[in-house]
Design an enzyme around this catalytic site. Structure first.
Site, mmCIF file in Angstrom:
data_model
loop_
_atom_site.group_PDB
_atom_site.id
_atom_site.type_symbol
_atom_site.label_atom_id
_atom_site.label_comp_id
_atom_site.label_asym_id
_atom_site.label_seq_id
_atom_site.Cartn_x
_atom_site.Cartn_y
_atom_site.Cartn_z
ATOM 1 N N GLU A 58 0.690 -1.254 0.069
ATOM 2 C CA GLU A 58 -0.038 -0.001 -0.011
ATOM 3 C C GLU A 58 0.824 1.268 -0.138
ATOM 4 O O GLU A 58 1.745 1.477 0.685
ATOM 5 C CB GLU A 58 -0.951 0.029 1.203
ATOM 6 C CG GLU A 58 -2.059 1.095 1.256
ATOM 7 C CD GLU A 58 -3.154 0.579 2.064
ATOM 8 O OE1 GLU A 58 -4.081 0.012 1.757
ATOM 9 O OE2 GLU A 58 -3.027 1.043 3.214
ATOM 10 N N LYS A 60 0.982 4.457 1.056
ATOM 11 C CA LYS A 60 0.016 5.173 2.370
ATOM 12 C C LYS A 60 1.034 6.214 2.945
ATOM 13 O O LYS A 60 1.980 5.892 3.613
ATOM 14 C CB LYS A 60 -0.055 4.166 3.412
ATOM 15 C CG LYS A 60 -1.149 4.520 4.513
ATOM 16 C CD LYS A 60 -1.533 3.336 5.395
ATOM 17 C CE LYS A 60 -2.413 3.459 6.341
ATOM 18 N NZ LYS A 60 -3.074 2.175 7.107
ATOM 19 N N LYS A 119 -7.823 2.739 -3.155
ATOM 20 C CA LYS A 119 -8.372 2.539 -1.754
ATOM 21 C C LYS A 119 -8.772 3.628 -1.285
ATOM 22 O O LYS A 119 -7.878 4.677 -1.106
ATOM 23 C CB LYS A 119 -6.819 1.946 -0.978
ATOM 24 C CG LYS A 119 -7.030 1.700 0.272
ATOM 25 C CD LYS A 119 -7.504 0.242 0.517
ATOM 26 C CE LYS A 119 -7.443 -0.398 1.785
ATOM 27 N NZ LYS A 119 -6.535 0.146 2.906
ATOM 28 N N GLU A 167 -14.412 -5.649 1.912
ATOM 29 C CA GLU A 167 -13.894 -5.696 3.282
ATOM 30 C C GLU A 167 -14.981 -5.901 4.490
ATOM 31 O O GLU A 167 -15.876 -5.214 4.289
ATOM 32 C CB GLU A 167 -13.017 -4.407 3.441
ATOM 33 C CG GLU A 167 -12.100 -4.613 4.733
ATOM 34 C CD GLU A 167 -11.468 -3.298 4.698
ATOM 35 O OE1 GLU A 167 -10.346 -3.041 4.129
ATOM 36 O OE2 GLU A 167 -11.767 -2.314 5.805
ATOM 37 N N ASN A 188 -10.286 -7.070 7.499
ATOM 38 C CA ASN A 188 -9.342 -6.171 8.091
ATOM 39 C C ASN A 188 -9.346 -6.467 9.551
ATOM 40 O O ASN A 188 -10.066 -6.663 10.309
ATOM 41 C CB ASN A 188 -10.008 -4.749 7.958
ATOM 42 C CG ASN A 188 -9.157 -3.726 8.080
ATOM 43 O OD1 ASN A 188 -7.971 -3.887 8.767
ATOM 44 N ND2 ASN A 188 -9.431 -2.605 7.423
ATOM 45 N N GLU A 221 -5.666 -8.315 6.127
ATOM 46 C CA GLU A 221 -5.280 -6.964 5.892
ATOM 47 C C GLU A 221 -4.960 -6.316 7.381
ATOM 48 O O GLU A 221 -5.736 -6.508 8.302
ATOM 49 C CB GLU A 221 -6.491 -5.950 5.542
ATOM 50 C CG GLU A 221 -7.146 -6.388 4.020
ATOM 51 C CD GLU A 221 -8.603 -5.549 3.737
ATOM 52 O OE1 GLU A 221 -9.038 -6.030 3.086
ATOM 53 O OE2 GLU A 221 -8.193 -4.635 4.285
ATOM 54 N N SER A 222 -3.962 -5.309 7.259
ATOM 55 C CA SER A 222 -3.638 -4.416 8.317
ATOM 56 C C SER A 222 -2.981 -5.134 9.523
ATOM 57 O O SER A 222 -3.044 -6.446 9.891
ATOM 58 C CB SER A 222 -4.789 -3.857 8.952
ATOM 59 O OG SER A 222 -5.703 -3.037 8.161
HETATM 60 O O1 LIG Z 1 -4.950 2.954 8.882
HETATM 61 C C1 LIG Z 1 -5.771 3.449 9.444
HETATM 62 O O2 LIG Z 1 -5.579 4.347 10.562
HETATM 63 C C2 LIG Z 1 -7.157 3.742 9.246
HETATM 64 C C3 LIG Z 1 -8.031 4.441 9.955
HETATM 65 C C4 LIG Z 1 -9.525 4.596 9.536
HETATM 66 C C5 LIG Z 1 -9.892 3.825 8.550
HETATM 67 C C6 LIG Z 1 -8.938 3.016 7.875
HETATM 68 C C7 LIG Z 1 -7.548 2.987 8.068
HETATM 69 N N1 LIG Z 1 -6.770 2.266 7.383
HETATM 70 C C8 LIG Z 1 -7.300 1.492 6.339
HETATM 71 C C9 LIG Z 1 -6.674 0.200 6.433
HETATM 72 O O3 LIG Z 1 -7.291 -0.764 6.728
HETATM 73 C C10 LIG Z 1 -5.098 0.072 6.039
HETATM 74 O O4 LIG Z 1 -4.413 1.118 5.058
HETATM 75 C C11 LIG Z 1 -4.684 -1.357 5.304
HETATM 76 O O5 LIG Z 1 -5.245 -2.341 5.611
HETATM 77 C C12 LIG Z 1 -3.179 -1.436 5.676
HETATM 78 O O6 LIG Z 1 -2.940 -1.331 7.043
HETATM 79 P P1 LIG Z 1 -1.539 -1.428 7.769
HETATM 80 O O7 LIG Z 1 -0.615 -2.292 7.250
HETATM 81 O O8 LIG Z 1 -1.946 -1.345 9.181
HETATM 82 O O9 LIG Z 1 -1.075 0.203 7.423
#
Ligand SMILES: O=C(O)c1ccccc1NCC(=O)[C@H](O)[C@H](O)COP(=O)(O)O
Length: 262
Positions: A58, A60, A119, A167, A188, A221-222
């Protein structure tokens, strides 16, 4: 086009609720009329179907949970992620909280040959139209935001030639995604109302989807930071979506390679 069902964004709580209501105001009155559709030439789903765990990396630059992450140049980030072995890229286009821009999609598309996911917080069909026009191969659809309208947004995405990453974060949302005939489901680990991360969420819901007979693609994810974090989803998920830990690493190519190494 037949109007898509209204969304109940006033019911979306927390940080996510604030973001989606802002996005709805941004797109109030926007036109999603279908003109000629540019046929997709890079297939998001196909890129995730290869053997083993694929990486969706991503782009980001900031987030509500991390604040500023890194002042990434989207094109350089895309080149680095591609060199680091990513199968697809997630390009954040939300401007206020994530430092994204719709224009990043076209710029990145011109620099790499990977499929791109738009995204963003889709709350209007025009956002899907824009994604297709900008050369995305897929768009994110969040069940927590679209609720019962998820299926119709999904069909509209498909009519535009887009794949959709649908998602979910809990059992109820997963069941809704399954009944909407999603082909690619993202689980997520981050609760978007509290921003808490629980890496046990993805394996739990991915098992539930498979137990229910789902044969499509599943994305965890995340919150993934180390190769050990990926252990519980290896052999279960088709792909992982990773943003903050790669974007903030200072060396995106190396971070992507090291994260996915076994
Ligand atoms: O990332 C955040 O803080 C967030 C807050 C509010 C809504 C969405 C958010 N993020 C979107 C995502 O879930 C992530 O960008 C994506 O899955 C990647 O996650 P990460 O590797 O933890 O950055």
């Amino acid at each position: 086009m037949t109007p898509l069902p209204p969304l109940h964004l006033d019911r979306v709580p927390g940080v996510l609720g604030r973001i989606v209501r802002e996005r709805a105001a941004d797109y109030a009155g926007a036109d999603a009329e279908l003109g000629p559709v540019r046929p997709a030439t890079r297939h998001f789903g196909a890129a995730l179907s290869k053997a083993g765990l694929s990486l969706i990396a991503e782009i980001k630059r900031a987030s509500p949970s991390q604040g500023e992450i890194a002042p990434l140049d989207p094109v350089q980030a895309a080149l680095d992620y591609q060199a680091g072995g990513a199968a697809a890229l997630s390009v954040l286009t939300e401007p206020r909280h994530f430092g994204g821009d719709l224009a990043f999609l076209e710029r990145v598309r011109g620099a790499v040959n990977l499929p791109l996911l738009r995204k963003d917080f889709v709350v209007h069909p025009a956002m899907l139209r824009e994604a297709a026009d900008a050369g995305a191969s897929a768009a994110l659809l969040m069940v927590s935001v679209l609720g019962e309208a998820t299926g119709e947004y999904l069909q509209f995405a498909h009519r535009l030639g887009l794949d959709a990453l649908v998602e979910v974060h809990d059992e109820r949302e997963l069941d809704l995604a399954l009944s909407a005939d999603a082909r690619i489901i993202g689980v997520n680990n981050r609760d978007l109302t509290t921003l808490n991360i629980d890496l046990a969420v993805s394996p739990r819901l991915i098992r539930r989807a498979r137990d229910a007979g789902f044969t499509g693609l599943l994305v965890a994810e995340s919150g993934y930071r180390t190769p050990a974090d990926l252990g519980p989803v290896r052999g279960l998920a088709d792909a992982v979506l990773v943003g903050s830990s790669l974007a903030g690493s200072g060396d995106l190519e190396r971070a992507a390679r090291e994260l996915m190494a076994q």
